[in-house]
Design a protein around this motif. Structure first.
Motif, mmCIF file in Angstrom:
data_model
loop_
_atom_site.group_PDB
_atom_site.id
_atom_site.type_symbol
_atom_site.label_atom_id
_atom_site.label_comp_id
_atom_site.label_asym_id
_atom_site.label_seq_id
_atom_site.Cartn_x
_atom_site.Cartn_y
_atom_site.Cartn_z
ATOM 1 N N LYS A 31 46.633 26.884 37.258
ATOM 2 C CA LYS A 31 47.633 27.928 37.497
ATOM 3 C C LYS A 31 48.985 27.324 37.858
ATOM 4 C CE LYS A 31 44.443 31.566 38.879
ATOM 5 N NZ LYS A 31 43.961 32.396 39.974
ATOM 6 N N ALA A 32 48.962 26.285 38.664
ATOM 7 C CA ALA A 32 50.207 25.639 39.073
ATOM 8 C C ALA A 32 50.910 24.961 37.901
ATOM 9 C CB ALA A 32 49.924 24.621 40.179
ATOM 10 N N ALA A 33 50.147 24.535 36.890
ATOM 11 C CA ALA A 33 50.721 23.846 35.737
ATOM 12 C C ALA A 33 51.218 24.804 34.655
ATOM 13 C CB ALA A 33 49.688 22.886 35.140
ATOM 14 N N ASP A 89 32.981 35.701 40.698
ATOM 15 C CA ASP A 89 34.411 35.578 40.950
ATOM 16 C C ASP A 89 35.005 34.401 40.192
ATOM 17 O OD1 ASP A 89 33.005 33.806 42.636
ATOM 18 O OD2 ASP A 89 34.681 33.739 44.060
ATOM 19 N N LEU A 90 34.292 33.292 40.160
ATOM 20 C CA LEU A 90 34.775 32.130 39.417
ATOM 21 C C LEU A 90 34.808 32.408 37.920
ATOM 22 C CD1 LEU A 90 32.928 29.189 41.219
ATOM 23 C CD2 LEU A 90 35.330 29.846 41.443
ATOM 24 N N ILE A 94 38.138 32.324 35.620
ATOM 25 C CA ILE A 94 38.226 31.453 34.443
ATOM 26 C C ILE A 94 38.563 32.279 33.205
ATOM 27 C CG2 ILE A 94 36.858 30.028 32.854
ATOM 28 C CD1 ILE A 94 35.432 28.899 35.377
ATOM 29 N N ALA A 95 37.899 33.408 33.028
ATOM 30 C CA ALA A 95 38.156 34.262 31.863
ATOM 31 C C ALA A 95 39.596 34.769 31.867
ATOM 32 C CB ALA A 95 37.174 35.435 31.848
ATOM 33 N N GLU A 96 40.082 35.163 33.036
ATOM 34 C CA GLU A 96 41.454 35.656 33.151
ATOM 35 C C GLU A 96 42.453 34.557 32.811
ATOM 36 O OE1 GLU A 96 44.138 36.740 36.934
ATOM 37 O OE2 GLU A 96 42.365 38.014 36.716
ATOM 38 N N LEU A 97 42.207 33.366 33.310
ATOM 39 C CA LEU A 97 43.101 32.249 33.043
ATOM 40 C C LEU A 97 43.044 31.826 31.574
ATOM 41 C CD1 LEU A 97 45.146 30.466 34.441
ATOM 42 C CD2 LEU A 97 43.294 28.922 35.077
#
Length: 140
Positions: A31-33, A89-90, A94-97
């Motif tokens: 997310k930060a990248a 939740d993980l 992951i799917a959202e990202l």
């Protein structure tokens, strides 16, 4: 408690906890990248090609893909080993990202195509304008 007194269940629980932390850390790094929203929206350029080049650069995902891959790898391993008490939740994160990443990559490709097309279009329009001027001069 020393290593010698740890049983397999305790070691597995510790490894599962570390694996979850690895997945969460990789997701945070991915997310930060990702590109900055303001960099994608606010562009300083003198012409259309400059805007497109700036946007193409802003849509570069950098190391995000590697971090997402690491998160997916550790998650898949942990899920297959049934190491997570609650992996929903993980998995959702992951799917959202992944979906966001796919959207960014698609936009980057579209901008890349436009970046290649706009100069060609400009040249064709200039040629058409010159031909029109030449035809007008011939008519006179």
């Amino acid at each position: 408690m020393s290593q010698a007194t740890l049983d397999d269940d305790e070691l597995f629980d510790e490894a599962a906890s570390e694996m979850r932390e690895d997945v969460e850390a990789s997701l945070a790094e991915a997310k930060a990248a990702l590109p900055d929203a303001d960099a994608v929206w606010d562009v300083d350029a003198d012409n259309t090609l400059g805007v497109l080049n700036a946007l193409k650069g802003a849509l570069d995902t950098g190391d995000a893909e590697d971090h997402l891959r690491d998160a997916k790898k550790w998650f898949a391993m942990g899920k297959k080993a049934d190491a997570f008490e609650d992996a929903d939740d993980l998995e959702a994160e992951i799917a959202e990202l992944e979906e966001l990443f796919d959207d960014i990559v698609e936009a980057h490709e579209q901008v890349g195509e436009l970046t290649a097309t706009i100069p060609e279009l400009r040249g064709a329009l200039e040629d058409a304008a010159e031909e029109s001027e030449d035809a007008d001069e011939d008519d006179e």
